[in-house]
Design a protein around this motif. Sequence first.
Motif, PDB file in Angstrom:
ATOM      1  N   GLN A   1      38.092  32.535  40.565  1.00 42.61           N
ATOM      2  CA  GLN A   1      38.045  33.812  41.289  1.00 42.61           C
ATOM      3  C   GLN A   1      39.375  33.405  42.776  1.00 42.61           C
ATOM      4  O   GLN A   1      40.295  34.116  43.071  1.00 42.61           O
ATOM      5  N   ALA A   2      39.050  32.499  43.407  1.00 39.47           N
ATOM      6  CA  ALA A   2      39.254  32.380  44.588  1.00 39.47           C
ATOM      7  C   ALA A   2      40.552  31.565  44.444  1.00 39.47           C
ATOM      8  O   ALA A   2      42.069  31.213  44.637  1.00 39.47           O
TER       9      ALA A   2
ATOM     10  N   ALA B   1      42.981  31.911  41.269  1.00 43.53           N
ATOM     11  CA  ALA B   1      43.556  33.340  40.882  1.00 43.53           C
ATOM     12  C   ALA B   1      44.381  33.917  42.286  1.00 43.53           C
ATOM     13  O   ALA B   1      45.545  34.362  42.615  1.00 43.53           O
ATOM     14  N   ASP B   2      43.198  34.506  43.122  1.00 40.98           N
ATOM     15  CA  ASP B   2      43.930  34.731  44.613  1.00 40.98           C
ATOM     16  C   ASP B   2      44.580  33.989  45.201  1.00 40.98           C
ATOM     17  O   ASP B   2      45.912  34.700  46.072  1.00 40.98           O
ATOM     18  N   LYS B   3      44.466  32.716  45.422  1.00 40.77           N
ATOM     19  CA  LYS B   3      45.891  31.839  46.123  1.00 40.77           C
ATOM     20  C   LYS B   3      47.066  31.584  44.999  1.00 40.77           C
ATOM     21  O   LYS B   3      48.198  31.735  46.330  1.00 40.77           O
TER      22      LYS B   3
ATOM     23  N   LYS C   1      47.531  34.458  43.614  1.00 40.34           N
ATOM     24  CA  LYS C   1      48.925  35.704  43.790  1.00 40.34           C
ATOM     25  C   LYS C   1      49.258  35.691  45.029  1.00 40.34           C
ATOM     26  O   LYS C   1      50.438  36.407  45.330  1.00 40.34           O
ATOM     27  N   ALA C   2      48.385  35.219  45.958  1.00 36.76           N
ATOM     28  CA  ALA C   2      49.144  35.050  47.313  1.00 36.76           C
ATOM     29  C   ALA C   2      50.631  34.234  47.353  1.00 36.76           C
ATOM     30  O   ALA C   2      51.140  34.482  48.242  1.00 36.76           O
TER      31      ALA C   2
ATOM     32  N   LEU D   1      43.673  37.800  36.460  1.00 34.24           N
ATOM     33  CA  LEU D   1      42.424  37.902  36.389  1.00 34.24           C
ATOM     34  C   LEU D   1      41.223  38.798  36.111  1.00 34.24           C
ATOM     35  O   LEU D   1      41.256  39.606  36.215  1.00 34.24           O
TER      36      LEU D   1
END
Length: 344
Positions: A290-291, A293-295, A297-298, A305
């Motif tokens: 998940q981290a 995926a978030d990175k 996205k950022a 996700l």
Amino acid sequence: MKFRAVGLAVVLLSSAAAAQAQQAQADPQMQAVLDAMKALDAKPLHTLSVMDARTQSSAADAARTVQRDKKISPLPEAKIATKDIAIPNAAGALPARVYIPEGKGPFPVVLYFHGGGWVVADINTYDATPRALALGAKAIVVSADYHHAPESKFPAQHDDAWAAYTWTVENIHTLNGDASRIAVAGESAGANLAANVALMAKEKKTMMPVHQLLVYPIAGNDMNTPSYQENANASPLGKADMEWFVANVFKSKDQTSDPRINLVGRGDLNGLPGATVVTAQIDPLRSEGQAYADKMKAAGVAVNLINVDGVTHEFFGMAKVVDKAKTAVDAANADLLKAFAKSK
């Protein structure tokens, strides 16, 4: 009174931490597969030698047992034609299996890497996912194997993955595949390889994959994340099993800080192809997936996700017997179809 209030706050915080670290319950269909694993006498990997770990029953065997016991048909996936090939490589030819959908083609392509911590499993163990992707994404799937540790230490597997990608780009037309529409996919250790292929293609300024399907990827080296704490003793993958993989794959634990392993520590994720990231609730790797995926996205990458509750690591290939796996596979195929359509 003030002292007692502080003490009460500490107790409440401790209770909250304990609740947070509690492993979730598997849903009934997932539990049936875990029970089948026990019945097949599958032991935690970290308690076994490498040879015993490679030869004992797998989660895929357990899922097939449940499928057989429930008399669930192997169709339509069983109708997907396959062809075994060898991919030339400087370190020795790589076994690969090509899954070919029905129709005329040329077909879009998925280059798929299996899981197993770079130590166990092979293209036979991980047969269900390539079949499901070939069927649902109407794509040729090349399931490429790689050299395993401890016989071949890191980064041999990453070198093999890149060799498989360059071979696919240059030769897939001979198998009725469209080289301009290649996605990369993988599960667990294989998802890490798929992510690295995309990163290497960007770094080398060569043809990029059109999409990434990353199913519970190894994406970091922190074994103290919330999901590691919650699922330290989970089956079929717990914290001690991941430590066992690390001990077998790397010459030293320090190597896990390499940016090919610690994907969440990277700062060069802009410009990557869109990604579908699938994580499982009862899995030590959930937090890092998940981290990552978030990175992405950022960094401006389009990411879908999908976190699935009540299931464990390895669930994705169990669509025949776990409904939540079928839903996740269908969502992944829908994303692949969109990516292929955009790339036409």
